[in-house]
Structure formats: structure tokens, C-alpha cells
Design an enzyme around this catalytic site. Structure first.
Site, mmCIF file in Angstrom:
data_model
loop_
_atom_site.group_PDB
_atom_site.id
_atom_site.type_symbol
_atom_site.label_atom_id
_atom_site.label_comp_id
_atom_site.label_asym_id
_atom_site.label_seq_id
_atom_site.Cartn_x
_atom_site.Cartn_y
_atom_site.Cartn_z
ATOM 1 N N GLN A 145 5.922 -4.575 14.115
ATOM 2 C CA GLN A 145 7.622 -4.227 14.108
ATOM 3 C C GLN A 145 7.834 -3.036 15.148
ATOM 4 O O GLN A 145 9.123 -3.387 15.530
ATOM 5 C CB GLN A 145 8.158 -4.151 12.643
ATOM 6 C CG GLN A 145 7.925 -5.287 11.712
ATOM 7 C CD GLN A 145 8.349 -5.133 10.318
ATOM 8 O OE1 GLN A 145 7.782 -4.735 9.357
ATOM 9 N NE2 GLN A 145 9.507 -5.742 10.336
ATOM 10 N N ARG B 185 6.228 6.935 6.501
ATOM 11 C CA ARG B 185 5.256 5.748 5.962
ATOM 12 C C ARG B 185 4.941 4.607 7.124
ATOM 13 O O ARG B 185 6.151 4.214 7.629
ATOM 14 C CB ARG B 185 5.698 4.874 4.850
ATOM 15 C CG ARG B 185 4.878 3.781 4.501
ATOM 16 C CD ARG B 185 5.319 2.922 3.048
ATOM 17 N NE ARG B 185 4.569 2.040 3.281
ATOM 18 C CZ ARG B 185 4.787 0.466 3.163
ATOM 19 N NH1 ARG B 185 6.258 0.089 2.840
ATOM 20 N NH2 ARG B 185 3.810 -0.512 2.834
ATOM 21 N N HIS C 24 -0.666 -4.295 7.066
ATOM 22 C CA HIS C 24 0.920 -4.780 6.729
ATOM 23 C C HIS C 24 0.881 -6.106 7.782
ATOM 24 O O HIS C 24 1.603 -6.274 8.550
ATOM 25 C CB HIS C 24 1.698 -3.581 7.351
ATOM 26 C CG HIS C 24 3.200 -3.794 6.922
ATOM 27 N ND1 HIS C 24 4.023 -2.887 6.320
ATOM 28 C CD2 HIS C 24 4.147 -4.726 7.169
ATOM 29 C CE1 HIS C 24 5.072 -3.226 5.970
ATOM 30 N NE2 HIS C 24 5.167 -4.445 6.607
ATOM 31 N N ASN D 50 0.253 -3.962 2.147
ATOM 32 C CA ASN D 50 1.615 -3.900 1.979
ATOM 33 C C ASN D 50 1.973 -5.542 1.723
ATOM 34 O O ASN D 50 1.865 -6.316 2.149
ATOM 35 C CB ASN D 50 2.574 -3.695 3.242
ATOM 36 C CG ASN D 50 3.848 -4.057 3.154
ATOM 37 O OD1 ASN D 50 4.588 -3.112 2.423
ATOM 38 N ND2 ASN D 50 4.383 -4.947 3.670
ATOM 39 N N GLU D 51 2.594 -5.595 0.386
ATOM 40 C CA GLU D 51 3.466 -6.838 -0.186
ATOM 41 C C GLU D 51 2.263 -8.040 0.071
ATOM 42 O O GLU D 51 2.593 -8.785 0.684
ATOM 43 C CB GLU D 51 4.513 -7.293 0.574
ATOM 44 C CG GLU D 51 5.848 -6.167 0.673
ATOM 45 C CD GLU D 51 6.973 -6.733 0.815
ATOM 46 O OE1 GLU D 51 7.145 -7.623 1.676
ATOM 47 O OE2 GLU D 51 7.955 -6.135 0.693
ATOM 48 N N ASN E 139 8.277 -2.091 -3.108
ATOM 49 C CA ASN E 139 9.390 -2.490 -2.477
ATOM 50 C C ASN E 139 10.234 -3.510 -2.979
ATOM 51 O O ASN E 139 9.961 -4.491 -3.563
ATOM 52 C CB ASN E 139 8.310 -3.303 -1.396
ATOM 53 C CG ASN E 139 8.187 -2.404 -0.249
ATOM 54 O OD1 ASN E 139 7.486 -1.106 -0.351
ATOM 55 N ND2 ASN E 139 7.215 -2.926 0.875
ATOM 56 N N TYR F 12 14.495 -5.086 -2.835
ATOM 57 C CA TYR F 12 15.734 -4.969 -2.015
ATOM 58 C C TYR F 12 16.905 -5.684 -2.676
ATOM 59 O O TYR F 12 17.945 -5.179 -2.581
ATOM 60 C CB TYR F 12 15.471 -5.807 -0.645
ATOM 61 C CG TYR F 12 14.543 -5.225 0.161
ATOM 62 C CD1 TYR F 12 15.165 -4.599 1.404
ATOM 63 C CD2 TYR F 12 13.279 -5.187 0.275
ATOM 64 C CE1 TYR F 12 14.262 -3.990 2.396
ATOM 65 C CE2 TYR F 12 12.560 -4.575 1.277
ATOM 66 C CZ TYR F 12 12.958 -4.128 2.087
ATOM 67 O OH TYR F 12 12.309 -3.211 3.011
ATOM 68 N N GLU G 217 9.473 1.198 0.218
ATOM 69 C CA GLU G 217 10.592 0.518 0.673
ATOM 70 C C GLU G 217 11.953 0.260 0.167
ATOM 71 O O GLU G 217 11.765 -0.343 -0.952
ATOM 72 C CB GLU G 217 10.239 -1.058 1.548
ATOM 73 C CG GLU G 217 9.229 -0.711 2.676
ATOM 74 C CD GLU G 217 8.766 -2.322 3.276
ATOM 75 O OE1 GLU G 217 9.639 -3.270 3.212
ATOM 76 O OE2 GLU G 217 7.546 -2.506 3.739
ATOM 77 N N TRP H 188 13.805 1.417 4.435
ATOM 78 C CA TRP H 188 13.433 0.432 5.342
ATOM 79 C C TRP H 188 14.635 0.331 6.228
ATOM 80 O O TRP H 188 15.538 -0.065 5.681
ATOM 81 C CB TRP H 188 12.769 -0.619 4.807
ATOM 82 C CG TRP H 188 12.300 -1.626 5.956
ATOM 83 C CD1 TRP H 188 13.313 -2.577 6.559
ATOM 84 C CD2 TRP H 188 11.046 -1.686 6.312
ATOM 85 N NE1 TRP H 188 12.407 -3.029 7.548
ATOM 86 C CE2 TRP H 188 11.289 -2.733 7.326
ATOM 87 C CE3 TRP H 188 10.062 -0.840 6.202
ATOM 88 C CZ2 TRP H 188 10.049 -2.943 8.231
ATOM 89 C CZ3 TRP H 188 8.982 -1.106 6.965
ATOM 90 C CH2 TRP H 188 9.086 -1.939 8.002
ATOM 91 N N GLU I 240 11.791 -8.061 13.000
ATOM 92 C CA GLU I 240 11.814 -8.484 11.674
ATOM 93 C C GLU I 240 11.288 -9.720 11.743
ATOM 94 O O GLU I 240 11.717 -10.878 11.288
ATOM 95 C CB GLU I 240 13.216 -8.543 11.179
ATOM 96 C CG GLU I 240 13.522 -9.229 9.724
ATOM 97 C CD GLU I 240 12.701 -8.251 8.477
ATOM 98 O OE1 GLU I 240 12.342 -7.081 8.880
ATOM 99 O OE2 GLU I 240 12.555 -8.954 7.718
ATOM 100 N N TRP I 241 9.925 -10.057 12.071
ATOM 101 C CA TRP I 241 8.961 -11.079 11.663
ATOM 102 C C TRP I 241 9.916 -12.536 12.231
ATOM 103 O O TRP I 241 9.956 -12.139 13.312
ATOM 104 C CB TRP I 241 8.620 -11.180 10.335
ATOM 105 C CG TRP I 241 8.121 -9.905 9.744
ATOM 106 C CD1 TRP I 241 8.634 -8.933 8.858
ATOM 107 C CD2 TRP I 241 6.758 -9.064 10.198
ATOM 108 N NE1 TRP I 241 7.830 -7.857 8.568
ATOM 109 C CE2 TRP I 241 6.811 -7.954 9.227
ATOM 110 C CE3 TRP I 241 5.628 -9.481 10.893
ATOM 111 C CZ2 TRP I 241 5.680 -6.904 9.595
ATOM 112 C CZ3 TRP I 241 4.676 -8.500 10.941
ATOM 113 C CH2 TRP I 241 4.536 -7.482 10.443
#
Ligand code: NOJ
Length: 495
Positions: free
Chosen positions: A33, A90, A136, A182-183, A326, A328, A396, A445, A452-453
Site C-alpha cells: 500500500q 507497524r 500482508h 494480517n487478517e 483490527n 473498524y 489497526e 490505520w 487501498e487495494w
């Protein structure tokens, strides 16, 4: 104009000093990213470099090939973070920068090692503690081509372990906080169930040429859990005694709230949704009793959900020394009342923005799935602490905000984001102070707007505005960066 924040009245005044003196706070990022330099100094391509080139996959048609150019400007970034007052940072390592072809017998790229080594040294020189994620989402393309990446657990395992071991050997003298994956849930679901992330596989032929959403996600998730545990065993047995660090995994998870709080079926559906999203990974790692996936998942999925062998079971418990979290947002969920679809991964629920009374889950951001919902975050923290009782490292949390189009004074005053952090951190401090929830870190984050992907450069999560139109990706601090520095100054107890 530098903003002025005050925490002298309730609820914040009473939260003063509620976080431990050694609390780690800072920003999180991921290699794909931010780094750019995708084919520089020997780096091999990852599956995201390939995926981004397929027309229609990335919202704005962009690629991550230059991103924020952090590969070139990492010293400036560390200096900026230092000015933001952080204690920790991180970031993730790009596997294909370190081993361009990814495999156990493939050559190591010393230039890649050097880059991360320099970054780590720069951080330590500035008293910033590195937290390093091994994976990631950026699988080396060569491993996807050779044997289908994580779908082939037998072929993949030695490759991942060699990469992990190399990182412990080369960086472990200075890195004391490791995160394997990650996730894993988002990598699995977006990549193999919905097919909207790399490697882009699903049952939906209008979207993807190959894949099976009803089986592959569960295989890929299992591969990540087991290889996490194997990498952790290597670290704990061969490196930890001398390097004295810790290792864990980071899971995603949002809060699921019953749509009708009075309806038993919705109450059960919300718990089922939490199990499908979170306990899928967390139960095998941190649960009590037999190592197994949640009963609700086994009941719905049967043998499409892999079984842990006796050897795998023995590896799992204690392999993650902390709960990397993580989170949100929150959603309302309603029981579907019809038999589950073969491609369901959510526990057979409808996911809604409002509850039965029409109450919204929270203020909208610039990202459809993300609304400010500190009320759900408060519940989530207690649910995870109650169910697993391991130290929580928040790895995150953050938001986008509508209308962030240019670095004007007005737009840099990002009040929506400040409100988000103010409310979430208030809930975090309250959970620590009032309920003894053991939270030891918080990474916002993210450091700067980035790639962003599948949303490309359209979703700006940064506390630093990036002007992607300038060759040097000029950085402009948003006011939220000042806010975080001051709020943590208030929340963290002085020695
Ligand atoms: C979680 C992922 O780890 C990160 O890469 C992503 O950018 C944020 N969520 C925001 O969607």
C-alpha cells in the site's frame, strides 16, 4: 493554524492515565500500500501487481507500482512519524522483495534485506519500536503460479517457513514484535469467496475464471492458521530464547449486533455472525477445550471445513502470544430464516445498516462498509476479552472521511476522523479502566493516504494527506495526527 484540543471535562477528564506507561501507540501500514518501487532493486512481483493490471479490478484503474514511494522516502516518513509523537510503527515486509521468487530454494535478494534493515535502524534511532508483519496479502506471484499458493498447504508450508526463518535471522536482533499474518479472514474471503481481491478466485464466472467459493476459503484459512502456528514454533524454540521477542497473529473483526434485540433468532444470529467472522480463527488459537472450529460453523459447513490433525492441534494453542486486533465498524444482523446458501460465509444472516427501530449503525465515512460505531467497538473489546482472555494488541483502527480531495487548510482539519478516534479511544480507555480489559497497543490505520487495494487511491485512510499528483507524493499532516499525539499524552500514565 495548529489545532487546540482539551481533555479537561468528562468523559475524557476521568480517563486520564488509564493506559499503562509502556503502552505502544503509533501507525500501521502495509508494504503493497505504501512502498512503490515494485520492480526496483531485484524485487519480484506479487499477486497484487498482477491483479491490479486486470481491467476492472481496481476502482480507479490504478496500480500500486509507485504508491506513496515510501521505499524512496522512508527516512522522511520516520521523521514525520517522530513529529507525530509515536512510540511504535507497524509495517509489513514484502516477501517478494526479500525472496523474489518466494520459494525455499530460491535466491535471497540482499537489496531487499538491506532496505528493511535500514528502515528498522532508522526507527530505532528515533526511539520508535518496530512491529513487523510477515504477510500482508502480497503472495509472491511465482508461488501462485507454481502451485496455487495457499491452496496447496503441503507445497506452501516449507516456503513460508523458510521466509519466516530468514526474517527472524536477519531482523530478529532488533525486531521484538512479530505478526505472522494480517487478517487471514479478509485475505481468504475477499480473495477466494468474493473474488474481488488478489488472487481473484470465486464460483462467480462473471467475475473470476476459476475458483470455488464453497470450499477454497476454508482451505486457505486452514493453511494460514497452521503455518502461523508452525512459524511461531520456530520462533519460540529457536529465536525467542536469545532474541526475547514475541509473536502473534492479527485478526480482523467487526461487531455484529442483533437487528431486533428482542428476537431470540436475531440474538443467536448475531453470535453466529461473530463466530463465522472472528471465532473461525480465534477459537482454534485461543479457545478452551478441544482445538476445533466453532460448533456453529461445523454445523453449517460440515466437512467443507477442514479437520485439525492431532499434530496440528498440538501446535495451535499458545502459538499466538497476543490477540492482534483490527477493527473498524459494526453491523446489524438478522437471521435469514431460510436454509444457508452453499456460498455463505457469514452464518446465514442479512447484514444491515439500521436496526428494527431504524437506528443507524453510525455516521457514514467515504467507504461504504465503514461507519463510526464506537458503541459496537466497546462491546467487541469485552466480547474478545471475555471469550479468550489474552492481552489485546490493537493493530489497526481508523476511517476515511468524505470530501478529502485536496490538501487545503479546511480539508486537513479532518473533524470526522478526529471524532472517530476520540470516540473509539474513549471506549478503549473505558474498557481498560472499568473492566480491566488488557489492551497493550493501538495502531491507527494509517500513517498516510495510500493504495487501498481494490479501491485504489480513492479511499483515503491517512492521518497524512498525500498529493498523488506530485512526483514526490507530497505529504501534508492532517489535524487528526496532532489530535492522536495529544490524546495519547492524556491517556497514557506517566511512569
Ligand atoms: C485492513 C487491512 O489490513 C488494510 O490493509 C486496509 O487498508 C484496511 N483494513 C482498511 O480497509
Amino acid at each position: 493554524m495548529s489545532p487546540n484540543f482539551s481533555f479537561n471535562s468528562p468523559p475524557e477528564s476521568v480517563l486520564k492515565g488509564s493506559l499503562r506507561p509502556d503502552f505502544h501507540w503509533g501507525y500501521a501500514t502495509a508494504a503493497t500500500q505504501i512502498e512503490g518501487a515494485w520492480n526496483v532493486d531485484g524485487r519480484g512481483p506479487s499477486i497484487w501487481d498482477t491483479f491490479a493490471r486486470i481491467p476492472g479490478k481496481i476502482k480507479d484503474g490504478s496500480t500500486p507500482y509507485d504508491a506513496c514511494r515510501s521505499y524512496d522516502f522512508y527516512k522522511e516518513d520516520v521523521a514525520l512519524m517522530k513529529s507525530y509523537g509515536v512510540r511504535a510503527y507497524r509495517f509489513s515486509l514484502s516477501w517478494s522483495r526479500i525472496i523474489p521468487l518466494g520459494g525455499r530454494d530460491d535466491p535471497v535478494n540482499e537489496k531487499g534485506i538491506e532496505f528493511y534493515s535500514d528502515l528498522i535502524n532508522e526507527l530505532l534511532k528515533n526511539d520508535i519500536t518496530p512491529f513487523v508483519t510477515l504477510f500482508h496479502w502480497d503472495m509472491p506471484q511465482a508461488l501462485e503460479d507454481r502451485y496455487g499458493g495457499m491452496l496447496n498447504q503441503a507445497a506452501y508450508t516449507p516456503d513460508f517457513l523458510r521466509y519466516a526463518r530468514l526474517c527472524f535471522e536477519r531482523f530478529g536482533d532488533r525486531v521484538k514484535h512479530w505478526i505472522t499474518y494480517n487478517e487471514p479472514g479478509v485475505y481468504t474471503l475477499a480473495g477466494y469467496a468474493d473474488g474481488v481481491h488478489a488472487p481473484g478466485r470465486s464460483s462467480f464466472r462473471d467475475r473470476n475464471e476459476e475458483g470455488d467459493s464453497s470450499t477454497e476459503p476454508f482451505i486457505v484459512a486452514h493453511t494460514q492458521l497452521v503455518t502461523h502456528a508452525r512459524a511461531a514454533k520456530i520462533y519460540r524454540e529457536e529465536f525467542k530464547p536469545s532474541q526475547k521477542g514475541m509473536i502473534g497473529i492479527t485478526l480482523h473483526g467487526n461487531w455484529s449486533e442483533p437487528w431486533d434485540a428482542e428476537d431470540e433468532a436475531d440474538i443467536a444470529a448475531a453470535e453466529r455472525a461473530r463466530e463465522f467472522e472472528i471465532a473461525w480463527f480465534a477459537d482454534p488459537l485461543y479457545g478452551r477445550g478441544e482445538v476445533e472450529y466453532p460448533a456453529s460453523m461445523r454445523a453449517q459447513l460440515g466437512d467443507r471445513l477442514p479437520r485439525f490433525t492431532e499434530e496440528e492441534k498440538a501446535l495451535m494453542r499458545g502459538s499466538s502470544e497476543f490477540y492482534g486486533m483490527n477493527t473498524y465498524t459494526s453491523f446489524f444482523v438478522r437471521d435469514k430464516k431460510t436454509p444457508p446458501d452453499i456460498n455463505d460465509h457469514k452464518g446465514n444472516v442479512d447484514v444491515l445498516d439500521e436496526n428494527k427501530q431504524g437506528v443507524s449503525r453510525g455516521a457514514e465515512s467515504d467507504t461504504a462498509w465503514l461507519r463510526t460505531s464506537p458503541w459496537g467497538f466497546a462491546k467487541l473489546l469485552r466480547w474478545i476479552w471475555g471469550r479468550y482472555h489474552v492481552p489485546i494488541y490493537m493493530t489497526e483502527n481508523g476511517t476515511t472521511a468524505k470530501g478529502e480531495t485536496e490538501p487545503s487548510e479546511d480539508i486537513l482539519n479532518d473533524t470526522h476522523r478526529i471524532k472517530f478516534f476520540r470516540e473509539y479511544l474513549g471506549e478503549l480507555a473505558k474498557a481498560v479502566k472499568e473492566d480491566g480489559v488488557d489492551v497493550r497497543s493501538y495502531f491507527a490505520w494509517t500513517f498516510a493516504d495510500n493504495w487501498e487495494w481494490a479501491a485504489g487511491y480513492t479511499d483515503r485512510f491517512g492521518l497524512t494527506f498525500i498529493d498523488f499528483n506530485t512526483p514526490e507524493k507530497r505529504r501534508y499532516p492532517k489535524h487528526s495526527a496532532t489530535f492522536l499525539r495529544e490524546f495519547f499524552g492524556h491517556l497514557i500514565r506517566k511512569d
